[in-house]
Design a protein around this motif. Sequence first.
Motif, PDB file in Angstrom:
ATOM      1  N   ASN A   4       0.827  -1.186   0.000  1.00  0.00           N
ATOM      2  CA  ASN A   4       0.000   0.000   0.000  1.00  0.00           C
ATOM      3  C   ASN A   4       0.874   1.252   0.000  1.00  0.00           C
ATOM      4  O   ASN A   4       1.782   1.357   0.784  1.00  0.00           O
ATOM      5  N   LEU A   5       0.595   2.225  -0.897  1.00  0.00           N
ATOM      6  CA  LEU A   5       1.297   3.513  -0.944  1.00  0.00           C
ATOM      7  C   LEU A   5       0.304   4.624  -0.635  1.00  0.00           C
ATOM      8  O   LEU A   5      -0.826   4.559  -1.056  1.00  0.00           O
ATOM      9  N   LEU A   6       0.737   5.703   0.017  1.00  0.00           N
ATOM     10  CA  LEU A   6      -0.139   6.816   0.362  1.00  0.00           C
ATOM     11  C   LEU A   6       0.458   8.159  -0.026  1.00  0.00           C
ATOM     12  O   LEU A   6       1.571   8.456   0.319  1.00  0.00           O
ATOM     13  N   LEU A   7      -0.299   8.987  -0.765  1.00  0.00           N
ATOM     14  CA  LEU A   7       0.094  10.361  -1.103  1.00  0.00           C
ATOM     15  C   LEU A   7      -0.557  11.279  -0.087  1.00  0.00           C
ATOM     16  O   LEU A   7      -1.755  11.242   0.088  1.00  0.00           O
ATOM     17  N   LYS A   8       0.204  12.180   0.529  1.00  0.00           N
ATOM     18  CA  LYS A   8      -0.364  13.003   1.590  1.00  0.00           C
ATOM     19  C   LYS A   8      -0.010  14.438   1.393  1.00  0.00           C
ATOM     20  O   LYS A   8       1.163  14.693   1.636  1.00  0.00           O
ATOM     21  N   SER A   9      -1.137  15.455   1.547  1.00  0.00           N
ATOM     22  CA  SER A   9      -1.100  15.183   0.280  1.00  0.00           C
ATOM     23  C   SER A   9      -0.135  14.095   0.337  1.00  0.00           C
ATOM     24  O   SER A   9       0.997  14.278   0.688  1.00  0.00           O
ATOM     25  N   TYR A  10      -0.667  12.991   0.177  1.00  0.00           N
ATOM     26  CA  TYR A  10       0.125  11.809   0.368  1.00  0.00           C
ATOM     27  C   TYR A  10      -0.406  10.703  -0.500  1.00  0.00           C
ATOM     28  O   TYR A  10      -1.460  10.797  -1.094  1.00  0.00           O
ATOM     29  N   LEU A  11       0.374   9.652  -0.583  1.00  0.00           N
ATOM     30  CA  LEU A  11       0.010   8.483  -1.361  1.00  0.00           C
ATOM     31  C   LEU A  11       0.378   7.271  -0.535  1.00  0.00           C
ATOM     32  O   LEU A  11       1.458   7.218   0.026  1.00  0.00           O
ATOM     33  N   ILE A  12      -0.520   6.317  -0.458  1.00  0.00           N
ATOM     34  CA  ILE A  12      -0.196   5.063   0.231  1.00  0.00           C
ATOM     35  C   ILE A  12      -0.328   3.948  -0.792  1.00  0.00           C
ATOM     36  O   ILE A  12      -1.311   3.873  -1.509  1.00  0.00           O
ATOM     37  N   ILE A  13       0.654   3.083  -0.841  1.00  0.00           N
ATOM     38  CA  ILE A  13       0.570   1.910  -1.709  1.00  0.00           C
ATOM     39  C   ILE A  13       0.702   0.671  -0.833  1.00  0.00           C
ATOM     40  O   ILE A  13       1.676   0.520  -0.107  1.00  0.00           O
ATOM     41  N   PHE A  14      -0.296  -0.180  -0.891  1.00  0.00           N
ATOM     42  CA  PHE A  14      -0.228  -1.476  -0.226  1.00  0.00           C
ATOM     43  C   PHE A  14       0.234  -2.476  -1.276  1.00  0.00           C
ATOM     44  O   PHE A  14      -0.355  -2.563  -2.348  1.00  0.00           O
ATOM     45  N   LEU A  15       1.280  -3.216  -0.994  1.00  0.00           N
ATOM     46  CA  LEU A  15       1.766  -4.243  -1.910  1.00  0.00           C
ATOM     47  C   LEU A  15       1.313  -5.596  -1.380  1.00  0.00           C
ATOM     48  O   LEU A  15       1.558  -5.927  -0.226  1.00  0.00           O
ATOM     49  N   ALA A  22      -0.022 -11.283   3.388  1.00  0.00           N
ATOM     50  CA  ALA A  22       0.864 -10.276   3.970  1.00  0.00           C
ATOM     51  C   ALA A  22       0.864  -9.020   3.109  1.00  0.00           C
ATOM     52  O   ALA A  22       0.659  -9.076   1.904  1.00  0.00           O
ATOM     53  N   TYR A  23       1.086  -7.875   3.745  1.00  0.00           N
ATOM     54  CA  TYR A  23       1.214  -6.635   2.980  1.00  0.00           C
ATOM     55  C   TYR A  23       2.159  -5.690   3.701  1.00  0.00           C
ATOM     56  O   TYR A  23       2.429  -5.836   4.887  1.00  0.00           O
ATOM     57  N   THR A  24       2.680  -4.771   2.935  1.00  0.00           N
ATOM     58  CA  THR A  24       3.487  -3.695   3.501  1.00  0.00           C
ATOM     59  C   THR A  24       2.879  -2.380   3.047  1.00  0.00           C
ATOM     60  O   THR A  24       2.097  -2.342   2.098  1.00  0.00           O
ATOM     61  N   GLN A  25       3.239  -1.323   3.702  1.00  0.00           N
ATOM     62  CA  GLN A  25       2.703   0.003   3.376  1.00  0.00           C
ATOM     63  C   GLN A  25       3.847   0.989   3.241  1.00  0.00           C
ATOM     64  O   GLN A  25       4.773   0.977   4.042  1.00  0.00           O
ATOM     65  N   GLU A  26       3.772   1.825   2.225  1.00  0.00           N
ATOM     66  CA  GLU A  26       4.731   2.908   2.045  1.00  0.00           C
ATOM     67  C   GLU A  26       3.956   4.202   1.893  1.00  0.00           C
ATOM     68  O   GLU A  26       2.939   4.239   1.215  1.00  0.00           O
ATOM     69  N   THR A  27       4.448   5.262   2.519  1.00  0.00           N
ATOM     70  CA  THR A  27       3.805   6.566   2.469  1.00  0.00           C
ATOM     71  C   THR A  27       4.753   7.565   1.818  1.00  0.00           C
ATOM     72  O   THR A  27       5.930   7.610   2.137  1.00  0.00           O
ATOM     73  N   PHE A  28       4.223   8.360   0.912  1.00  0.00           N
ATOM     74  CA  PHE A  28       4.999   9.387   0.229  1.00  0.00           C
ATOM     75  C   PHE A  28       4.375  10.739   0.544  1.00  0.00           C
ATOM     76  O   PHE A  28       3.179  10.909   0.438  1.00  0.00           O
ATOM     77  N   GLU A  29       5.206  11.701   0.918  1.00  0.00           N
ATOM     78  CA  GLU A  29       4.734  13.050   1.205  1.00  0.00           C
ATOM     79  C   GLU A  29       5.316  14.012   0.186  1.00  0.00           C
ATOM     80  O   GLU A  29       6.170  13.644  -0.620  1.00  0.00           O
ATOM     81  N   TYR A  30       4.875  15.254   0.222  1.00  0.00           N
ATOM     82  CA  TYR A  30       5.321  16.263  -0.725  1.00  0.00           C
ATOM     83  C   TYR A  30       6.835  16.473  -0.641  1.00  0.00           C
ATOM     84  O   TYR A  30       7.391  16.651   0.435  1.00  0.00           O
ATOM     85  N   THR A  31       7.498  16.435  -1.823  1.00  0.00           N
ATOM     86  CA  THR A  31       8.939  16.720  -1.893  1.00  0.00           C
ATOM     87  C   THR A  31       9.240  17.787  -2.942  1.00  0.00           C
ATOM     88  O   THR A  31      10.356  18.285  -2.992  1.00  0.00           O
ATOM     89  N   GLY A  32       8.269  18.082  -3.808  1.00  0.00           N
ATOM     90  CA  GLY A  32       8.517  18.996  -4.917  1.00  0.00           C
ATOM     91  C   GLY A  32       9.115  18.301  -6.127  1.00  0.00           C
ATOM     92  O   GLY A  32       9.421  18.945  -7.125  1.00  0.00           O
ATOM     93  N   GLU A  33       9.306  17.001  -6.051  1.00  0.00           N
ATOM     94  CA  GLU A  33       9.918  16.221  -7.127  1.00  0.00           C
ATOM     95  C   GLU A  33       9.037  15.031  -7.496  1.00  0.00           C
ATOM     96  O   GLU A  33       8.284  14.529  -6.666  1.00  0.00           O
ATOM     97  N   ILE A  34       9.183  14.555  -8.735  1.00  0.00           N
ATOM     98  CA  ILE A  34       8.558  13.299  -9.136  1.00  0.00           C
ATOM     99  C   ILE A  34       9.438  12.177  -8.588  1.00  0.00           C
ATOM    100  O   ILE A  34      10.655  12.195  -8.760  1.00  0.00           O
ATOM    101  N   VAL A  35       8.813  11.221  -7.920  1.00  0.00           N
ATOM    102  CA  VAL A  35       9.535  10.122  -7.275  1.00  0.00           C
ATOM    103  C   VAL A  35       9.300   8.836  -8.054  1.00  0.00           C
ATOM    104  O   VAL A  35       8.165   8.547  -8.462  1.00  0.00           O
TER     105      VAL A  35
END
Length: 133
Positions: A4-15, A22-35
């Motif tokens: 799971n990923l989350l954009l936060k303005s976030y993004l959550i991605i569940f894989l 089983a799953y894992t979660q990753e959260t992405f927050e504002y950086t000003g860049e494309i990741v």
Amino acid sequence: MKQNLLLKSYLIIFLFMQGTFAYTQETFEYTGEIVDYVVPDGVSNIRITAVGAAGGVGVTGEAGAAGDGASIAGDFIVVPGQTLKILVGEKGNDGGYVGAGGGGSFVWIDDTEELLIAAGGGGGGGNTSEFED
């Protein structure tokens, strides 16, 4: 495995890993860049929750409230090694009579440029009082 990923303005991605719960979660927050996000080995499905950034507020007089960003979630089939591009929106700046709108958050597939998910940013708050010239 599902992730799971989350954009936060976030993004959550569940894989989600194949054949397991089983799953894992990753959260992405504002950086000003494309990741770049590379889908891990064993992952075939992801759940993405994207949230647009809130708008800024007007700070002069009787300023109205800013709007929240949209929130949306979806499940997607992916391929291990595939690169996803992630852009997380920035909160709108606070202003004099009017605040700026917030930025949207987006995820797309790198090689095909196929948009997977988008969440719009919230509107900026404005001044609700009258003024004279």
